[in-house]
Scaffold this active site. Structure first.
Site, short mmCIF file in Angstrom:
data_model
loop_
_atom_site.label_atom_id
_atom_site.label_comp_id
_atom_site.label_asym_id
_atom_site.label_seq_id
_atom_site.Cartn_x
_atom_site.Cartn_y
_atom_site.Cartn_z
N THR A 53 40.22 14.63 46.18
CA THR A 53 40.56 16.00 45.83
C THR A 53 40.15 16.92 46.97
O THR A 53 39.76 16.46 48.04
CB THR A 53 39.96 16.35 44.44
N LYS A 96 42.59 15.80 50.96
CA LYS A 96 43.84 15.06 50.74
C LYS A 96 44.61 14.79 52.04
O LYS A 96 45.20 13.74 52.23
CB LYS A 96 44.73 15.80 49.74
N ASP A 140 50.39 12.82 41.96
CA ASP A 140 50.52 14.12 41.29
C ASP A 140 51.94 14.38 40.79
O ASP A 140 52.15 14.83 39.67
CB ASP A 140 50.10 15.26 42.22
N GLY A 175 53.88 29.55 43.70
CA GLY A 175 52.84 29.01 44.57
C GLY A 175 53.45 28.03 45.57
O GLY A 175 54.56 27.51 45.36
N ARG A 231 53.48 33.98 47.53
CA ARG A 231 53.19 35.30 48.11
C ARG A 231 53.34 35.28 49.63
O ARG A 231 53.52 36.32 50.23
CB ARG A 231 51.82 35.81 47.66
N LEU A 253 49.88 24.71 35.45
CA LEU A 253 49.11 23.54 35.88
C LEU A 253 47.63 23.68 35.60
O LEU A 253 46.88 22.72 35.67
CB LEU A 253 49.35 23.27 37.37
P1 NAP Z 1 46.09 25.47 46.78
O1 NAP Z 1 46.55 24.35 47.64
O2 NAP Z 1 44.91 26.28 47.16
O3 NAP Z 1 47.36 26.45 46.55
C1 NAP Z 1 47.24 27.60 45.75
C2 NAP Z 1 48.53 28.39 45.82
O4 NAP Z 1 48.38 29.53 44.95
C3 NAP Z 1 48.85 28.96 47.20
O5 NAP Z 1 50.25 29.03 47.35
C4 NAP Z 1 48.25 30.36 47.11
O6 NAP Z 1 48.83 31.27 48.00
C5 NAP Z 1 48.62 30.73 45.71
N1 NAP Z 1 47.80 31.82 45.18
C6 NAP Z 1 46.46 31.89 45.13
N2 NAP Z 1 46.08 33.05 44.56
C7 NAP Z 1 47.22 33.73 44.27
C8 NAP Z 1 47.50 35.01 43.69
N3 NAP Z 1 46.49 35.81 43.30
N4 NAP Z 1 48.78 35.38 43.54
C9 NAP Z 1 49.80 34.56 43.95
N5 NAP Z 1 49.60 33.36 44.52
C10 NAP Z 1 48.33 32.93 44.67
O7 NAP Z 1 45.74 24.92 45.31
P2 NAP Z 1 46.45 23.71 44.54
O8 NAP Z 1 45.69 22.47 44.78
O9 NAP Z 1 47.89 23.75 44.85
O10 NAP Z 1 46.16 24.11 43.01
C11 NAP Z 1 46.85 25.19 42.42
C12 NAP Z 1 46.52 25.22 40.92
O11 NAP Z 1 47.02 24.02 40.30
C13 NAP Z 1 45.02 25.27 40.63
O12 NAP Z 1 44.82 26.09 39.51
C14 NAP Z 1 44.69 23.83 40.28
O13 NAP Z 1 43.60 23.74 39.38
C15 NAP Z 1 45.97 23.39 39.59
N6 NAP Z 1 46.19 21.93 39.69
C16 NAP Z 1 46.36 21.23 38.54
C17 NAP Z 1 46.60 19.88 38.59
C18 NAP Z 1 46.78 19.12 37.30
O14 NAP Z 1 46.71 17.88 37.32
N7 NAP Z 1 47.03 19.78 36.20
C19 NAP Z 1 46.68 19.21 39.82
C20 NAP Z 1 46.51 19.97 40.99
C21 NAP Z 1 46.26 21.33 40.92
P3 NAP Z 1 48.20 31.51 49.48
O15 NAP Z 1 48.56 30.29 50.27
O16 NAP Z 1 48.86 32.75 49.94
O17 NAP Z 1 46.72 31.65 49.28
#
Ligand code: NAP
Length: 289
Positions: A74, A78, A114, A139, A164, A229
């Site tokens: 994680t 990755k 995933d 996102g 964004r 998610l």
């Molecule tokens: P990440 O790689 O950090 O990506 C986060 C994304 O969200 C980026 O595009 C970011 O934009 C955007 N973002 C952050 N704050 C924002 C805001 N206030 N308004 C609009 N966009 C925003 O994280 P990730 O690993 O993809 O995870 C994203 C979410 O999915 C998390 O909540 C995580 O817990 C969840 N998740 C769940 C699973 C599951 O198995 N259910 C698996 C993986 C992840 P910027 O690039 O501009 O910052």
């Protein structure tokens, strides 16, 4: 495996799996996998190791040296693990990200479960097939990339990435190809399936307003499926708002569970006991609340 008083206990033969990340103390993976090992009476144990950024290659050497059979990966490792394994599956290669390592003899193979976990949660738990569906993903981070690739591979007719930062959305399109395209979050009202892949709606995250929704709920309504998610809180602000507007809305527990189930099968060769895993994770979340 020794059984004393009905309790499982590890021995010198016990097989090992683990997750590496930073932070990792909150990870639900040990709960999921240890519940699965116990449910199937497998002599395996699953641990969590906090590995700071930059330590992924060393952790992989440790996996080789200690003969771990399985590893989950994680944040923030990755991408580094994708660069360090011996082989990659096509999806992991395209995503440039590995969440599961499988030891095949002396060869460490990097997978990304995933996307398959997301699709299984949709198909098995919600009876929704993305083929031919218009989709919007909010996102453009790691989770969004896996979901977009899965939707494109599954035959979605349109996959809008609403992020964004336009350049981040463009990078997802370049990775997944058509029908993925860059778009705006206001296009949610034209989508059959809407996915939140941002942290907006999570509890206790610095910089995230409690109660904030990542997609304007007035764009959601009957006939749509909304997947957030996020799974902590179990009912996110988006899930609650989407249900109030008449959409079917679910959290990310299904994806979490099924990505783990796919990894479990890769390691053990057995179908994962998803009900036992689900019960264990719900107990853990209730305990933490
Ligand atoms: P990440 O790689 O950090 O990506 C986060 C994304 O969200 C980026 O595009 C970011 O934009 C955007 N973002 C952050 N704050 C924002 C805001 N206030 N308004 C609009 N966009 C925003 O994280 P990730 O690993 O993809 O995870 C994203 C979410 O999915 C998390 O909540 C995580 O817990 C969840 N998740 C769940 C699973 C599951 O198995 N259910 C698996 C993986 C992840 P910027 O690039 O501009 O910052």
């Amino acid at each position: 495996m020794t059984e004393r008083s009905g309790l499982w206990s590890p021995t010198g033969r016990t097989r090992l799996a683990a997750v590496i990340g930073d932070p990792v103390h909150h990870s639900l993976s040990p709960v999921l996998h240890n519940a699965a090992f116990r449910a199937l009476d497998l002599d395996w144990v699953y641990l969590a190791f906090e590995v700071p950024a930059g330590g992924a290659a060393g952790a992989l050497d440790g996996m080789r040296a200690l003969s771990f059979d399985g590893l989950n990966v994680t944040m923030p490792h990755k991408g580094d693990i994708a660069a360090a394994v011996d082989e990659l599956t096509p999806d992991a290669d395209r995503l440039g990200a590995v969440n599961t390592v499988v030891r095949e003899g002396s060869v460490l193979v990097g997978h990304n479960t995933d996307g398959e976990g997301f699709l299984r949660a949709l198909r098995i738990d919600e009876n929704v097939d993305p083929e031919g569906k218009r989709c919007l993903v909010r996102g453009a981070g790691g989770a969004a990339r896996a979901v977009v690739l899965a939707l494109v591979t599954a035959g979605a007719s349109d996959v809008v990435i609403a992020a964004r930062r336009t350049e981040a959305a463009e990078a997802v399109v370049a990775m997944a190809g058509p029908p993925a395209r860059v778009g705006g979050v206001e296009e949610a009202d034209g989508a059959d399936l809407v996915v939140n892949a941002t942290p907006v709606g999570m509890d206790n995250v610095v910089g995230i307003d409690p109660g904030a929704v990542p997609i304007d709920p007035s764009r959601l309504g009957p006939g749509q499926v909304v997947v957030d998610l996020i799974y902590d809180p179990v009912v996110t602000p988006l899930v609650e708002a989407a249900r109030q507007r008449g959409a079917v809305a679910v959290n990310g527990l299904g994806m979490l569970l099924h990505q783990a189930a796919v990894a479990f099968r890769l390691w053990t060769g057995q179908d994962a006991p998803v009900e036992a895993m689900s019960a264990a994770v719900l107990r853990e979340l209730a305990h933490r609340a």
